[in-house]
Write an enzyme that holds these catalytic residues in place. Structure first.
Site, PDB file in Angstrom:
ATOM      1  NE  ARG A 177      -2.795   0.422   3.415  1.00  0.00           N
ATOM      2  CZ  ARG A 177      -2.271   1.123   4.438  1.00  0.00           C
ATOM      3  NH1 ARG A 177      -2.020   2.405   4.286  1.00  0.00           N
ATOM      4  NH2 ARG A 177      -2.014   0.540   5.586  1.00  0.00           N
ATOM      5  CE1 TYR A 198     -15.003   6.025 -18.797  1.00  0.00           C
ATOM      6  CE2 TYR A 198     -13.991   6.681 -16.732  1.00  0.00           C
ATOM      7  CZ  TYR A 198     -14.702   5.763 -17.484  1.00  0.00           C
ATOM      8  OH  TYR A 198     -15.128   4.596 -16.914  1.00  0.00           O
ATOM      9  CG  ASP A 227      -7.790  10.520 -19.080  1.00  0.00           C
ATOM     10  OD1 ASP A 227      -6.994   9.771 -19.690  1.00  0.00           O
ATOM     11  OD2 ASP A 227      -8.818  10.115 -18.516  1.00  0.00           O
ATOM     12  CE  LYS A 268     -10.478   1.708 -20.803  1.00  0.00           C
ATOM     13  NZ  LYS A 268     -10.485   2.139 -19.439  1.00  0.00           N
TER      14      LYS A 268
END
Ligand code: PLP
Length: 388
Positions: free
Chosen positions: A48, A102, A174, A199
């Site tokens: 983490r 998006y 982005d 992606k």
């Protein structure tokens, strides 16, 4: 190793690999440990904290590809966006964000940011004047998406980065649709570049991941939020992402080459009303795209002529899959109004121009002639049925 010294495919293949000192294997070993020695070590490793060996090494490849000093990888693209926003915005701050965005990012902004007392304005358009008009005295972050999902609008990266810097505002982008192969926004002055690594970076439709690249200082600021929010990526997926990224350059270049030819084919087709692809000369920002992208990418969207049903057309495709996600090696199509932007209201979709007929096309690496004939036969079958 810097991008200046190494070629693109060398960076994809080798930067950030872990040497297998024990067995001298050709690829990075995978370290799945969630527990590391505590005493007498400089680094307190814990997944983490984004600092396991595989996490720490893979970010070097992402940073090198984006000409950034540093990067972080996350459990999803949305984790990357949300960590980035929450690191640079706090109660009373204001975000300016592009309206052609998006759908999941729009939802996050509208549903979550008010709970933190963070204000936001969606621009009226994607030109620099639209961003300037939306700035308030408390604006701390400007976020853009170019090429945008699913309309492939192009925003002037340098103009927005310059505007933000002049006003002391952080800028972010982005860069998912372009991928680092086709666009490097840091070269134009943008502070933070994020990707849905689900992606192109992943590229095989089998990984959910996200990434942010930027200066050491900015990445450390995101890390400080990230260790509390806990959106790091599991080491098994980190390792898979490293494997995928070795072929990023090869894949994206092949996909882009196919897309360029398919956009031209669709643009000339009698039964296609409109094609949105920045590589076409009739795209309103073709010249801008040419000036800020290395190539035009492998995403496009289009509309069939009146009378041919978009869903019926999709159902006739044999090779091209009707599929939710994008950027895999396989070609896929979907209707954004039913999927990626379904959570927006009809009004919101109409305002930005996402019609119910719009089809988003993610071009894969298949042989061009096979993709072309699949589209041709699907149009023919749908046309015959529609006009029968
Ligand atoms: N950004 C863009 C442009 C996207 O298309 C997506 C997902 O479709 C995301 C961000 C969110 O990424 P993820 O699904 O990996 O959370």
């Amino acid at each position: 190793m810097s991008k200046k010294k190494l070629g693109l495919n060398t960076i994809c293949t080798h930067v950030g690999e872990i040497k297998d000192k024990q067995f001298k294997g050709a690829i990075s070993p995978i370290y799945l440990s969630t527990s590391y020695e505590f005493d007498n070590v400089d680094v307190k490793r814990y997944p983490r904290y984004f600092n396991t060996p595989n996490q720490e090494h893979l970010v070097k490849k992402i940073a090198a590809l984006e000409n950034a000093e540093d990067a972080l990888i996350f459990a999803s693209g949305m984790a990357a966006i949300s960590h980035m926003f929450l690191a640079f915005l706090q109660k009373g701050d204001h975000l300016v964000v592009q309206n052609t965005l998006y759908g999941g990012a729009s939802n996050f902004i509208k549903e979550e940011l008010p709970k933190y007392g963070i204000e936001f304005t969606f621009t009226n358009g994607y030109h620099v004047s639209d961003f300037e008009a939306a700035i308030q005295p408390n604006t701390k972050l400007i976020h853009i998406e170019t090429p945008s999902n699913p309309l492939l609008t192009i925003t002037d990266i340098k103009a927005v980065a310059d505007l933000a810097r002049a006003k002391g505002i952080v800028s972010s982008i982005d860069n998912t649709f372009a991928s680092p192969i086709n666009q490097n926004p840091i070269d134009f002055g943008i502070n933070l570049v994020m990707h849905s690594a689900t992606k192109y970076l992943g590229g095989h439709s089998d990984i959910l991941a996200g990434a942010v690249a930027g200066s050491k200082e900015d990445i450390e600021r995101i890390w400080n939020v990230g260790k509390n929010l806990g959106g790091s990526l599991s080491d098994f997926t980190v390792w898979m992402l490293e494997r995928s990224m070795k072929t990023l350059g090869l894949r994206v270049k092949a996909q882009t080459k196919n897309a360029r030819k398919l956009a031209k084919y669709l643009d000339k087709h009698d039964h296609i009303a409109k094609v949105n692809y920045p590589g076409l000369k009739n795209h309103p920002e073709h010249n801008l795209a040419k000036s800020q992208m290395h190539d035009f990418g492998a995403m496009m969207s289009f509309e069939l002529i009146e009378g041919i049903d978009a869903m019926a057309f999709q159902n006739q495709l044999n090779l091209i899959k009707s599929s939710m996600s994008l950027a895999g090696v396989e070609s896929t199509m979907l209707l954004p109004s039913e999927t990626s932007h379904a959570l927006l209201t009809q009004d919101e979709r109409d305002t930005v121009g996402i019609s119910n007929k719009l089809i988003r096309f993610s071009v894969g690496i298949e042989t061009f002639k096979d993709l072309k004939s699949d589209i041709a036969q699907a149009i023919n079958s749908t046309k015959t049925a529609s006009f029968a």
